[in-house]
Design an enzyme around this catalytic site. Structure first.
Site, PDB file in Angstrom:
ATOM      1  N   GLN A 212       0.868  -1.169   0.000  1.00  0.00           N
ATOM      2  CA  GLN A 212       0.000   0.000   0.000  1.00  0.00           C
ATOM      3  C   GLN A 212       0.907   1.221   0.000  1.00  0.00           C
ATOM      4  OE1 GLN A 212      -1.668  -1.608   3.443  1.00  0.00           O
ATOM      5  NE2 GLN A 212      -0.476  -0.387   4.889  1.00  0.00           N
TER       6      GLN A 212
ATOM      7  N   ASP B  72       1.218  -7.822   5.530  1.00  0.00           N
ATOM      8  CA  ASP B  72       0.122  -7.050   6.083  1.00  0.00           C
ATOM      9  C   ASP B  72      -1.129  -7.182   5.223  1.00  0.00           C
ATOM     10  OD1 ASP B  72      -0.554  -4.790   8.097  1.00  0.00           O
ATOM     11  OD2 ASP B  72      -1.153  -3.920   6.174  1.00  0.00           O
TER      12      ASP B  72
ATOM     13  N   GLU C 173      -0.916 -12.016   7.858  1.00  0.00           N
ATOM     14  CA  GLU C 173      -1.659 -11.250   8.861  1.00  0.00           C
ATOM     15  C   GLU C 173      -3.054 -11.010   8.304  1.00  0.00           C
ATOM     16  OE1 GLU C 173      -2.884  -7.232  10.750  1.00  0.00           O
ATOM     17  OE2 GLU C 173      -2.422  -7.638   8.667  1.00  0.00           O
TER      18      GLU C 173
END
Length: 669
Positions: free
Chosen positions: A316, A387, A416
């Site tokens: 991101q 993530d 995760e």
């Protein structure tokens, strides 16, 4: 009459062996099962044929890229079920399958053993001679000579006793079995995939640390050099994986302030997960943390302390990440010229842009994201915590993990993904070696028993490896907020003994950080996700001693280094949970009892399964508490326990069985 156009014609109708229900497999072989180096791969299959002929069944396995199969003879276990096993080799990708054939030599031998009539024995001997001669044609050297000699003997000998001895000779059987006729062999049509990981994928202890909060002086931004100075502390605690949140430059546009404030002050440091600025992106180190040389030094020094660095990969971007300017087509733009910020309901990340995995240049995006992993692999990283992988395209993960793992088979990826069960399991099937779990929110005996039984005994265990975390920077559960030090102690023991992989977010955990930002929420007050924190590692209230002891117990007891051996036992008090783990040879057995109520003393009777812990009925054995050092003599399956959560809310017993020596005194092994 059947339509000739739709009736399948067998390739060879003389092929009579049937193979069915080969297991284990994941979705019929669509995805690999997972093992680690040195683990047994146990395969079962239903194999049979018409009539009473004898089958031979082989388990075949090979590493991807190899042409030659290795074979292991499978053995019948009853009801036409067969079992075979092999030991998983070095990390990498493998294939396994099953083949079977009607073995005419063994069928002949089984029939010969039942013959009583001398005339029948003479005829059967001539048949055996023919089979021995056929085997000789397939053999070479001394084996061919020996088989021809045996064939001649069965063909020419008339003494019934001599024929019986020769036909049933075990060495003759072993020799003939080396050269079977496999021309009518049945092959299971699927080569089932196997992923072999290194042992740390199955057994690891993680410690999460924010480098910027590692400074020895309050108020100073920590650095990677400060992390290096923290390594002896992490080693003292007994962790072998030091996990760092993103270490990249942090965006300034829409930077978050303390406690997730939407407006940041000029000195606010922002969230490490808002990656990228004019200072660089995913392949850069935040200047306030140091340099790439500092990172290389940290990786090297961690290795000297017996630990590895795990790096967070968060795909991101902050609004000022270089990708936004260089590749605007990788993002989804709205009619007003803005990009929709990232969301993972109910959480909102106004400082983050998500990638658009449906963009026209998806191939270019995939290639670039792969290069991020490759860059840090080149800097010595072999473990990645990913993530929110469930918010990225699944085909991407299957491709990138598979592609990288072929080149670097020692990689470990932790997903995760606190999301729906089927999504978590899909990510594990796609290649993630470990997965976060719902452990943090399972508190009662019933919840813990049901969930841990599911992940360790259910079909998902073939590919899903749980990694239990009682807390993370995002998760401060209600139990931790209100349970005080006792719940931090009990949840540590539970996570570390229920699962072979576990981790804590520290130093918040060992210092029992429990203040929440909002009533009913799980965010920490003054979270270091958004600001610097200074931790008093030498606080007299620290649980560092217990953490170190629990990790030492894990290292010294192989029973705690696997998941599949978990077994729960009954207790007559619902606030007490009891379970055990044992090594396959029964030499190391651990029994754990935990008081789940952090506020009150609880006692009760537990009922052990003596067979499961390797203790004979009626014998006396010792329960050695590895936490307190206490030793207790038990007799029989029932035992009484009492646990005060204010002192130690758990027993971690090692079962020691009584052994009598020649000197006529007892000791416990």
């Amino acid at each position: 009459m059947a339509d000739a156009k739709t009736t399948a014609k067998p390739a060879d109708g003389r092929v009579r062996a049937v193979i069915d229900a080969v297991s284990p497999n994941v979705d019929g072989g669509r995805f690999p099962i997972a093992r680690v180096t040195g683990e047994a791969v146990i395969v079962r299959a239903d194999c049979f044929t018409d009539g009473h002929d004898v089958l031979r069944v082989m388990l075949r396995h090979r590493r991807d890229g190899e042409r030659t199969w290795r074979e292991v003879e499978m053995a019948p276990t009853g009801n036409d079920r067969w079992l075979g096993e092999f030991v998983a080799g070095a990390a990498g990708r493998y294939r396994y399958t099953v083949c079977a054939w009607v073995d005419h030599f063994l069928s002949w031998r089984a029939e010969f053993a039942r013959r009583e009539d001398p005339a029948d024995i003479l005829v059967a001997s001539r048949v055996g001679a023919h089979l021995a001669q056929e085997a000789a044609e397939r053999a070479k050297g001394a084996d061919r000579t020996a088989l021809r000699r045996q064939a001649k003997m069965l063909e020419s000998e008339d003494d019934i006793a001599s024929l019986r001895v020769a036909a049933l000779d075990e060495s003759f059987k072993a020799l003939a079995m080396r050269y079977p006729d496999r021309s009518m062999q049945t092959d299971w049509p699927v080569e089932l995939p196997l992923r072999v990981d290194r042992v740390r994928a199955r057994f690891s202890s993680w410690y999460e640390l924010f480098p910027r909060s590692a400074s020895a002086e309050p108020g100073r931004h920590g650095t990677l050099r400060d992390c290096e100075a923290r390594l002896p502390y992490v080693a003292e605690l007994g962790f072998d994986v030091l996990y760092l949140p993103p270490i990249h430059p942090i965006g300034r546009v829409r930077r978050k302030g303390p406690n997730n404030a939407l407006i940041a002050g000029p000195d606010d440091v922002g969230s490490p997960w808002a990656i990228g600025s004019d200072e660089g992106g995913h392949k850069s180190v935040h200047p306030a943390l140091g340099t790439l040389d500092d990172f290389r030094s940290l990786v090297a020094r961690a290795g000297e302390h017996g630990a590895e660095i795990a790096l967070d990969i968060a795909f991101q971007c902050a609004p000022d990440h270089p990708y936004v300017k260089e590749h605007p087509d990788w993002f989804r733009w709205r009619p007003d010229g803005s990009v929709q910020y990232a969301e993972n309901p109910p959480k909102k990340y106004q400082d983050i842009y998500p990638f658009n995995f449906e963009c026209d240049d998806w191939r270019g995006l995939w290639k670039e994201l792969r290069s991020v992993f490759a860059f840090w692999i080149g800097e010595g990283v072999r473990i990645f915590r990913v993530d929110n992988p469930h918010t990225k395209a699944f085909p991407f993960w299957e491709w990138v993990i598979g592609d990288l793992s072929r080149e670097y088979p020692d990689l470990i990826f932790l997903a995760e993904a606190f999301t729906r069960p089927k999504v978590m399991h899909r990510l594990a099937k796609l290649g993630f070696n470990q997965s976060y779990t719902y452990f943090a929110w399972r508190n009662t005996r019933e919840e813990l028993t049901e969930y841990l039984t599911e992940v360790t005994q259910g079909p998902g265990r073939e590919y899903f490896r749980p990694n239990a975390w009682p807390n993370t920077p995002d998760i401060l559960t209600e139990a931790l907020q209100f349970g005080g030090r006792p719940v931090f102690m009990s949840r540590l023991v539970l996570a570390a003994t229920l699962c072979a992989n576990y981790g804590i977010y520290g130093p918040a955990y060992e210092l029992a950080e429990s203040a929440a930002r909002d009533v009913g929420g799980e965010e920490y007050l003054d979270s270091e996700k958004y600001q610097l924190r200074h931790w008093d590692l030498d606080s007299p209230d620290s649980l560092r001693g217990l953490v170190a002891l629990v990790n030492r117990i894990r290292r010294e007891n192989p029973a705690l280094q696997s998941d599949w051996n978990l077994r729960f036992f009954d207790t007559d008090n619902e606030q007490l949970i009891c379970y055990a783990k044992a090594t396959p040879d029964g030499e190391n057995v651990i029994v754990v009892v935990v008081n789940l109520d952090p506020h009150h003393v609880h006692s009760g009777w537990i009922d052990l399964d003596l067979k499961a812990i390797g203790v004979e009925e009626g014998s006396t054995f010792q329960m050695h508490d590895l936490i307190t050092g206490g030793r207790f003599l038990w007799h029989g399956a029932r035992g009484f326990v009492m646990l005060d959560p204010q002192r130690v809310p758990a027993h971690v017993f090692r079962v020691r069985r009584r052994v009598r020596r020649e000197q006529d005194f007892d000791y416990f092994l």
